[in-house]
Design a protein around this motif. Structure first.
Motif, PDB file in Angstrom:
ATOM      1  N   GLY A 132      -1.902  -8.375   0.252  1.00  0.00           N
ATOM      2  CA  GLY A 132      -2.233  -8.944   1.843  1.00  0.00           C
ATOM      3  C   GLY A 132      -2.041  -8.119   2.927  1.00  0.00           C
ATOM      4  N   LYS A 133      -0.664  -7.508   2.949  1.00  0.00           N
ATOM      5  CA  LYS A 133      -0.256  -6.822   4.003  1.00  0.00           C
ATOM      6  C   LYS A 133      -1.239  -5.594   4.174  1.00  0.00           C
ATOM      7  CE  LYS A 133       4.372  -8.123   4.309  1.00  0.00           C
ATOM      8  NZ  LYS A 133       5.745  -7.551   3.790  1.00  0.00           N
ATOM      9  N   PRO A 134      -1.415  -4.478   3.023  1.00  0.00           N
ATOM     10  CA  PRO A 134      -2.232  -3.403   3.175  1.00  0.00           C
ATOM     11  C   PRO A 134      -3.678  -3.765   3.451  1.00  0.00           C
ATOM     12  CG  PRO A 134      -1.460  -3.811   0.959  1.00  0.00           C
ATOM     13  CD  PRO A 134      -0.642  -4.680   1.911  1.00  0.00           C
ATOM     14  N   PRO A 165      -3.168   7.100   6.101  1.00  0.00           N
ATOM     15  CA  PRO A 165      -2.652   7.019   4.796  1.00  0.00           C
ATOM     16  C   PRO A 165      -2.837   8.399   4.211  1.00  0.00           C
ATOM     17  CG  PRO A 165      -5.008   5.825   4.955  1.00  0.00           C
ATOM     18  CD  PRO A 165      -4.449   6.342   6.545  1.00  0.00           C
ATOM     19  N   ARG A 166      -1.872   8.759   3.209  1.00  0.00           N
ATOM     20  CA  ARG A 166      -2.007   9.778   2.339  1.00  0.00           C
ATOM     21  C   ARG A 166      -2.686   9.081   1.025  1.00  0.00           C
ATOM     22  NH1 ARG A 166       2.798  12.915   0.716  1.00  0.00           N
ATOM     23  NH2 ARG A 166       3.983  11.375   1.319  1.00  0.00           N
ATOM     24  N   LEU A 196      -7.827  -3.843   9.941  1.00  0.00           N
ATOM     25  CA  LEU A 196      -7.583  -3.735  11.339  1.00  0.00           C
ATOM     26  C   LEU A 196      -7.894  -2.406  11.842  1.00  0.00           C
ATOM     27  CD1 LEU A 196      -5.902  -4.698  13.840  1.00  0.00           C
ATOM     28  CD2 LEU A 196      -3.717  -3.724  12.773  1.00  0.00           C
ATOM     29  N   HIS A 197      -7.582  -1.230  10.880  1.00  0.00           N
ATOM     30  CA  HIS A 197      -8.099   0.110  11.188  1.00  0.00           C
ATOM     31  C   HIS A 197      -9.407   0.211  11.412  1.00  0.00           C
ATOM     32  CE1 HIS A 197      -3.692   1.158   9.864  1.00  0.00           C
ATOM     33  NE2 HIS A 197      -3.796   0.966  11.208  1.00  0.00           N
ATOM     34  N   THR A 216       3.556   3.538   2.602  1.00  0.00           N
ATOM     35  CA  THR A 216       3.050   2.427   3.440  1.00  0.00           C
ATOM     36  C   THR A 216       3.349   2.536   4.818  1.00  0.00           C
ATOM     37  OG1 THR A 216       5.366   1.224   3.156  1.00  0.00           O
ATOM     38  CG2 THR A 216       3.801   0.482   1.531  1.00  0.00           C
ATOM     39  N   GLY A 217       4.295   3.397   5.178  1.00  0.00           N
ATOM     40  CA  GLY A 217       4.617   3.614   6.650  1.00  0.00           C
ATOM     41  C   GLY A 217       3.384   4.426   7.358  1.00  0.00           C
ATOM     42  N   LEU A 218       2.919   5.379   6.279  1.00  0.00           N
ATOM     43  CA  LEU A 218       1.664   6.238   6.976  1.00  0.00           C
ATOM     44  C   LEU A 218       0.435   5.254   7.006  1.00  0.00           C
ATOM     45  CD1 LEU A 218       2.410   9.487   4.741  1.00  0.00           C
ATOM     46  CD2 LEU A 218       2.458   9.201   7.306  1.00  0.00           C
ATOM     47  N   LEU A 219       0.325   4.305   6.204  1.00  0.00           N
ATOM     48  CA  LEU A 219      -0.701   3.328   6.233  1.00  0.00           C
ATOM     49  C   LEU A 219      -0.943   2.628   7.391  1.00  0.00           C
ATOM     50  CD1 LEU A 219      -3.186   2.245   4.491  1.00  0.00           C
ATOM     51  CD2 LEU A 219      -1.200   0.565   3.707  1.00  0.00           C
TER      52      LEU A 219
END
Ligand code: NDP
Length: 307
Positions: free
Chosen positions: A172-174, A136-137, A180-181, A128-131
């Protein structure tokens, strides 16, 4: 006006075809195909169906797969032992732990124990940090499937105002990060957002990931907006189903099963939206498709095959 219906199945078919072709190449190169192992704890019938559907789709694209079914009384420590064994097993490329786990289990501890390189659901904090950083992985299957749908349907994201109802770690968050990206302006709403309909009416792209049947009515939607309904809610009360679904209610199915699967969005929103996903048949098939995409990516990255 009636919205363009965005169906998940044709996109799932495309994804499966692409994954099957890549798997074929891996096999032709003399390597073993990607392998997904699903862990199911307990006897929840809906979870059992989800796991069976996922392993069946694995067979369709030529993957190896296994469903490990553990009894309801399994402890967190015992699940961790299974996860540890799968982490060490080089024949396993992807691991998924079917949620929800029984209430006596520590879900966070179990999900954190999955090897991030095999975490095809993208629930591990490393992933989730990489995302979050835009590299993202893996991307969590449901939001990633929604992006595939928007892009393959030729619907613009860049510069649009996306409003997401729901701030879960899984949807929701991802979803917010992925939009956004891709250069959307993103608003995330939740149970304490004042005047939710007014915020939602600002949306060019409205994503409902709430779990409240029929929450989103016509007054939440700007004319012409793209509406994505993630909700999967079983409604067993006939009057409630009738009130939400109106003429779209499938009473034959209700009588057969004793409930209807209803989204977070009312079907009559189609009279206002420009495009929208139905429930069932919208987002659901995409989630499974992206799980296979992630398992293929895990096999490629871990073993350097078929890249
Ligand atoms: P969660 O319960 O984890 O999150 C729900 C979110 O909705 C929370 O952020 C909550 O706010 C918010 N919310 C609840 N009630 C309201 C309200 N009245 N107004 C505004 N916001 C509200 O659910 P999930 O994200 O896991 O799932 C959401 C839905 O999507 C469910 O129906 C689930 O079954 C479905 N789903 C479908 C998938 C698919 O493949 N199609 C995959 C995953 C989920 P707060 O944080 O303030 O509590």
């Amino acid at each position: 006006m009636s919205a363009n219906l965005l169906l998940g199945k044709p996109i799932q078919d495309q994804l499966l075809e692409e994954v099957a072709a890549a798997t074929n190449e891996i096999i032709e190169a003399g390597e073993r195909p990607p392998h997904l192992t699903a862990v199911l704890v307990g006897d929840d019938p809906a979870s059992a169906i989800y796991v069976r559907t996922k392993t069946n789709k694995c067979s369709e694209v030529g993957f190896g797969s296994e469903g490990i079914i553990l009894p309801e009384a399994t402890t967190t420590e015992e699940i961790l032992e299974v996860v540890d064994r799968l982490n060490k097993d080089d024949n396993v490329d992807g691991i998924l732990v079917q949620l929800p786990l029984p209430s006596h289990c520590d879900t966070k501890t179990v999900l954190d124990a999955v090897d991030p390189a095999k975490d095809v659901d993208c629930f591990h904090p490393h992933n989730t940090g990489l995302l979050m950083q835009g590299r993202p992985r893996f991307a969590p299957a449901t939001p990633a499937g929604i992006i595939e749908l928007l892009e393959r349907e030729g619907l613009d994201i860049s510069g649009k105002h996306a409003v997401i109802i729901g701030r879960s770690d899984i949807v929701g968050k991802p979803m917010a990060m992925l939009l956004l990206h891709r250069h959307a302006t993103v608003t995330i709403c939740h149970s304490r957002t004042p005047d939710l309909p007014a915020v939602c009416r600002e949306a060019d792209i409205l994503v409902a990931a709430v779990g409240v049947p029929g929450l989103v009515s016509q007054d939440y939607v700007k004319p012409g907006a793209v509406v994505i309904d993630v909700g999967i809610n079983r409604v067993a009360d006939r009057d409630q189903a009738a009130e939400i679904m109106g003429v779209a209610a499938n009473w034959e199915r209700f009588d057969e099963r004793g409930y209807l699967v209803v989204g977070d969005v009312r079907p009559d929103v189609a009279e206002v939206a420009g495009a929208m996903t139905p429930v069932p048949g919208g987002v659901g098939p995409l989630t499974i498709g992206m799980l296979l995409v992630n398992t293929l990516a895990a096999a490629r990255t871990r073993r350097g095959v078929g890249a």
